[in-house]
Design an enzyme around this catalytic site. Structure first.
Site, PDB file in Angstrom:
ATOM      1  N   ARG A  61      24.697  10.849  -6.114  1.00 10.90           N
ATOM      2  CA  ARG A  61      24.581  10.303  -4.981  1.00 10.90           C
ATOM      3  C   ARG A  61      25.496   9.144  -4.699  1.00 10.90           C
ATOM      4  O   ARG A  61      26.047   9.068  -3.521  1.00 10.90           O
ATOM      5  CB  ARG A  61      23.217   9.479  -4.800  1.00 10.90           C
ATOM      6  CG  ARG A  61      22.028  10.549  -4.567  1.00 10.90           C
ATOM      7  CD  ARG A  61      20.799   9.932  -4.129  1.00 10.90           C
ATOM      8  NE  ARG A  61      19.778  10.870  -3.696  1.00 10.90           N
ATOM      9  CZ  ARG A  61      18.565  10.533  -3.545  1.00 10.90           C
ATOM     10  NH1 ARG A  61      18.045   9.214  -3.650  1.00 10.90           N
ATOM     11  NH2 ARG A  61      17.596  11.339  -3.044  1.00 10.90           N
ATOM     12  N   ARG A  84      19.951   5.701  -9.175  1.00 13.63           N
ATOM     13  CA  ARG A  84      18.826   6.417  -9.287  1.00 13.63           C
ATOM     14  C   ARG A  84      18.964   7.671  -9.135  1.00 13.63           C
ATOM     15  O   ARG A  84      19.661   8.343  -8.472  1.00 13.63           O
ATOM     16  CB  ARG A  84      17.664   5.954  -8.329  1.00 13.63           C
ATOM     17  CG  ARG A  84      16.426   6.666  -8.060  1.00 13.63           C
ATOM     18  CD  ARG A  84      15.405   5.921  -7.412  1.00 13.63           C
ATOM     19  NE  ARG A  84      16.021   6.260  -5.852  1.00 13.63           N
ATOM     20  CZ  ARG A  84      15.602   7.392  -5.276  1.00 13.63           C
ATOM     21  NH1 ARG A  84      14.846   8.187  -5.781  1.00 13.63           N
ATOM     22  NH2 ARG A  84      16.218   7.554  -3.899  1.00 13.63           N
ATOM     23  N   SER A 135       7.935   2.856   2.174  1.00 10.60           N
ATOM     24  CA  SER A 135       8.916   4.180   2.156  1.00 10.60           C
ATOM     25  C   SER A 135       8.461   5.224   1.279  1.00 10.60           C
ATOM     26  O   SER A 135       8.547   6.515   1.767  1.00 10.60           O
ATOM     27  CB  SER A 135      10.076   3.580   0.882  1.00 10.60           C
ATOM     28  OG  SER A 135      10.864   2.492   1.658  1.00 10.60           O
ATOM     29  N   ALA A 185       5.800   6.906   2.177  1.00 13.75           N
ATOM     30  CA  ALA A 185       5.479   8.272   2.935  1.00 13.75           C
ATOM     31  C   ALA A 185       6.432   8.689   3.878  1.00 13.75           C
ATOM     32  O   ALA A 185       6.383   9.710   4.403  1.00 13.75           O
ATOM     33  CB  ALA A 185       4.541   7.317   4.221  1.00 13.75           C
ATOM     34  N   GLN A 196      11.244  12.314   1.308  1.00 14.63           N
ATOM     35  CA  GLN A 196      11.261  13.796   1.705  1.00 14.63           C
ATOM     36  C   GLN A 196      11.358  14.732   0.540  1.00 14.63           C
ATOM     37  O   GLN A 196      10.634  15.674   0.496  1.00 14.63           O
ATOM     38  CB  GLN A 196      12.293  14.049   2.632  1.00 14.63           C
ATOM     39  CG  GLN A 196      12.246  13.265   4.011  1.00 14.63           C
ATOM     40  CD  GLN A 196      13.541  13.843   4.823  1.00 14.63           C
ATOM     41  OE1 GLN A 196      14.523  14.405   4.360  1.00 14.63           O
ATOM     42  NE2 GLN A 196      13.344  13.226   6.356  1.00 14.63           N
ATOM     43  N   GLU A 227       9.355  -0.372  -5.870  1.00 14.09           N
ATOM     44  CA  GLU A 227      10.549  -0.418  -5.767  1.00 14.09           C
ATOM     45  C   GLU A 227      11.125  -1.971  -5.781  1.00 14.09           C
ATOM     46  O   GLU A 227      12.085  -2.284  -5.905  1.00 14.09           O
ATOM     47  CB  GLU A 227      11.231  -0.114  -4.065  1.00 14.09           C
ATOM     48  CG  GLU A 227      12.653  -0.012  -3.976  1.00 14.09           C
ATOM     49  CD  GLU A 227      13.025   0.578  -2.673  1.00 14.09           C
ATOM     50  OE1 GLU A 227      14.223   0.292  -2.463  1.00 14.09           O
ATOM     51  OE2 GLU A 227      12.341   1.278  -1.910  1.00 14.09           O
ATOM     52  N   ALA A 265       0.847  -1.139  -0.023  1.00  8.79           N
ATOM     53  CA  ALA A 265      -0.033   0.020  -0.181  1.00  8.79           C
ATOM     54  C   ALA A 265       0.885   1.140  -0.043  1.00  8.79           C
ATOM     55  O   ALA A 265       0.433   2.392   0.555  1.00  8.79           O
ATOM     56  CB  ALA A 265      -1.121  -0.087   1.248  1.00  8.79           C
ATOM     57  N   GLY A 266       2.118   1.290  -0.565  1.00  8.92           N
ATOM     58  CA  GLY A 266       2.764   2.192  -0.965  1.00  8.92           C
ATOM     59  C   GLY A 266       2.257   3.009  -2.265  1.00  8.92           C
ATOM     60  O   GLY A 266       1.124   2.640  -2.653  1.00  8.92           O
ATOM     61  N   GLU A 299      18.133  19.117  -7.364  1.00  8.68           N
ATOM     62  CA  GLU A 299      18.565  18.049  -6.644  1.00  8.68           C
ATOM     63  C   GLU A 299      19.988  17.472  -7.294  1.00  8.68           C
ATOM     64  O   GLU A 299      19.816  17.907  -8.666  1.00  8.68           O
ATOM     65  CB  GLU A 299      17.719  16.996  -6.090  1.00  8.68           C
ATOM     66  CG  GLU A 299      16.654  17.452  -5.024  1.00  8.68           C
ATOM     67  CD  GLU A 299      15.827  16.333  -4.344  1.00  8.68           C
ATOM     68  OE1 GLU A 299      16.102  15.218  -4.828  1.00  8.68           O
ATOM     69  OE2 GLU A 299      14.675  16.912  -3.817  1.00  8.68           O
ATOM     70  N   LEU A 357       9.415   8.231  -6.365  1.00  7.25           N
ATOM     71  CA  LEU A 357       7.950   8.499  -6.333  1.00  7.25           C
ATOM     72  C   LEU A 357       7.304   8.671  -7.630  1.00  7.25           C
ATOM     73  O   LEU A 357       6.256   8.234  -7.707  1.00  7.25           O
ATOM     74  CB  LEU A 357       7.539   9.582  -5.565  1.00  7.25           C
ATOM     75  CG  LEU A 357       7.884   9.504  -4.095  1.00  7.25           C
ATOM     76  CD1 LEU A 357       7.546  10.885  -3.336  1.00  7.25           C
ATOM     77  CD2 LEU A 357       6.970   8.577  -3.311  1.00  7.25           C
ATOM     78  N   HIS A 370      19.112   3.051   1.092  1.00  8.51           N
ATOM     79  CA  HIS A 370      18.178   3.933   0.701  1.00  8.51           C
ATOM     80  C   HIS A 370      17.125   3.386  -0.254  1.00  8.51           C
ATOM     81  O   HIS A 370      15.830   3.538  -0.256  1.00  8.51           O
ATOM     82  CB  HIS A 370      18.742   5.260   0.310  1.00  8.51           C
ATOM     83  CG  HIS A 370      17.707   6.250   0.150  1.00  8.51           C
ATOM     84  ND1 HIS A 370      16.588   6.845   1.224  1.00  8.51           N
ATOM     85  CD2 HIS A 370      17.237   7.185  -1.105  1.00  8.51           C
ATOM     86  CE1 HIS A 370      15.672   7.549   0.784  1.00  8.51           C
ATOM     87  NE2 HIS A 370      16.097   7.885  -0.511  1.00  8.51           N
ATOM     88  N   ALA A 415       2.977   2.918  -5.325  1.00  9.98           N
ATOM     89  CA  ALA A 415       2.955   2.141  -6.438  1.00  9.98           C
ATOM     90  C   ALA A 415       1.587   1.226  -6.307  1.00  9.98           C
ATOM     91  O   ALA A 415       0.814   1.192  -7.351  1.00  9.98           O
ATOM     92  CB  ALA A 415       4.151   1.352  -6.644  1.00  9.98           C
TER      93      ALA A 415
END
Length: 507
Positions: free
Chosen positions: A279, A373, A45, A47, A50, A362, A16-17, A117, A379, A338, A19
């Site tokens: 990253r 990524r 993840s 929710a 950020q 994911e 229930a994320g 970013e 998201l 992550h 996706a």
């Protein structure tokens, strides 16, 4: 104990994320039964995200530029078709989320306020109150799912197996609902079960996410893509919490600097883009600084300072809870598991190699992330490819006849903690053959003691494929093979991995 048997005349969604909920909404008018172990908006993840959602929403941006940045960040392994599709459908996906009630920050002219970013050529990350995007988006989408007449949500339901017939088709799932085993047959199953962060001792993701959806799909024979590529967020807040809270990348986009233990900036020594380097580069730099100079800190005193409580409330609360006031103190940071770029291999509509089984989010690998990524594409991928999987699954035709259950034992907590420590140590930011070999021997020992748990199957895929990839690329860095080699993706099934865990089985 005999399992109760149920038949659902529609699509079964596990997770229930963003996706899973996107898939469930898109599957209308087919009936959807959505299973989630945790309460809605917990244990996923989405929710916790950020930064926000990346999309070409401004007049000076274009989907083509977003796709180019996605391909560049992926270090040679991004599927260009997947990147083009993600970027092309991205703006509409963000606007749909806004229409559902996601309160994205707006400019004075009514447009989306967007952050810059790392590795983006444009400021294209749509955000909510600085660092509240995931929570706010999930609240809006959850309300829509609960109001949708075609969706039934069942909480307290843990995935423990897949129903599979003699042709290989997935016919449903075995779930433990309120402690009782239940076999649920359905015309299609969409796995949106999240990533593998819970397999690592230092992680920013919910502890519930232990790769069990990935492991069960692999045990059923599904093709798995790129499992060795794990992204380590550079700036988890190092205050001893498990999971570790996250200092969003948007802070560096606002001008925050990374400092060594002596208070000196160091990122320019590692990459010309300094704090806005990809990253994987930033994560390795922080890993090295911590090892050599004993610490790394994110200094947002000048970039954000007194505005922390209103501009980045989640980061501010996490820091204050750990005894750090980010308005006047640098934030201690460390790399943490992550995001998993690999997963169950799918096409652009979420279809896996097993008929009847779809995957999104994911736990899936569309090829859009490659070896690394791009920030805030996760998201977006969940929304875009979750919706596509839901639309495709609704058109599946039901099957009949006998089936078997592919299931696995639960890994005891003590064994899980041993595995988590080993994964962070041996399959973390920096890897080598010796450490990966030790890890695979440990996995074999844990399997001998406790059986092949789904989480162990997932860990074996990560470690064996990391051992097999004798190069460094994106999130996968081998100290013993620091140079890049041919940019080939990994596609593997679990039965191709040698039982000793040290190499692929012979072709």
């Amino acid at each position: 104990m005999m399992a109760e048997r149920l038949r659902h005349d529609g699509v079964l969604v596990v997770g229930a994320g963003l996706a899973g909920l996107s898939a469930a909404l898109a599957a209308a008018p087919a009936k959807v039964l959505l299973l989630t172990e945790a309460p809605l908006n917990h244990g996923c993840s989405s929710a916790w995200a950020q930064g926000g959602v990346a999309a070409a929403l401004s007049a000076d941006d274009a989907p083509e530029l977003h796709a180019e940045d996605t391909v560049a960040a992926g270090a040679g392994l991004v599927d260009p078709e997947a990147a083009r599709l993600l970027a092309a459908e991205g703006p509409a996906a963000v606007r749909r989320l806004a229409a559902l009630g996601a309160p994205f920050d707006q400019r004075a002219d009514g447009g989306f306020a967007q952050s810059l970013e790392a590795a983006h050529s444009k400021a294209r990350v749509a955000r909510v109150k600085g660092d509240q995007a995931g929570r706010a988006i999930m609240e809006a989408v959850t309300v829509a799912a609960l109001a949708a007449p075609h969706i039934q949500v069942k909480t307290g339901a843990k995935l423990v197996g897949l129903l599979q017939d003699a042709t290989g088709r997935i016919r449903g799932v075995l779930a433990r609902i309120d402690g009782q085993p239940v076999e649920i047959a359905a015309k299609a199953v969409i796995l949106a079960a999240g990533g593998i962060g819970g397999l690592y001792a230092v992680t920013t993701t919910p502890a519930e996410l232990k790769g069990e959806g990935l492991g069960l799909a692999a045990m059923a024979g599904a093709v798995i893509a790129d499992p060795e590529f794990v992204q380590f967020h550079p700036t988890a807040i190092d205050i001893g919490r498990d999971p570790a809270p996250l200092a969003t990348e948007a802070l560096r986009g606002e001008g925050a600097k990374l400092l060594d233990g002596a208070g000196r900036p160091f990122m320019a020594n590692y990459h010309p883009a300094a704090e806005l380097a990809p990253r994987d580069v930033v994560a390795r730099a922080i890993h090295a600084e911590r090892a050599v100079r004993g610490g790394a800190f994110l200094d947002a005193r000048e970039a954000v300072g007194a505005h922390f409580p209103e501009e980045f409330p989640a980061v501010f609360a996490a820091c204050m809870g750990g005894g750090i006031d980010p308005r006047v103190q640098p934030i201690p940071v460390a790399p943490a598991c992550h995001y998993h770029m690999g997963g169950i291999a799918t096409d652009m509509d979420g279809r896996t190699s097993l008929p009847g089984l779809y995957a999104a989010g994911e736990c899936a690998s569309t090829g859009v992330h490659g070896a690394n990524r791009l920030a805030s594409n996760s998201l977006l991928e969940a929304a875009v490819f979750g919706e596509r999987a839901g639309r495709a699954a609704r058109d599946e035709r039901p099957a009949s006849g006998p089936y078997a259950v592919v299931t696995a034992p639960e890994l005891p907590d003590e064994a899980l903690q041993t595995l988590r420590q080993a994964m962070s140590r041996e399959a973390g930011v920096v890897r080598d053959a010796e450490g990966l070999g030790r890890l695979m021997l440990l996995i074999g020992d844990l399997e001998a003691r406790h059986g092949r748990a789904a989480s162990l199957a997932a860990a074996r895929l990560v470690a064996a494929c990391a051992l097999n990839r004798r190069e460094s690329r994106g999130g996968h860095f081998r100290a013993d093979f620091p140079e890049a080699a041919a940019p080939d993706r990994t596609f593997v099934t679990l039965d191709r991995i040698d039982p000793a865990g040290l190499r692929y089985a012979a072709e």
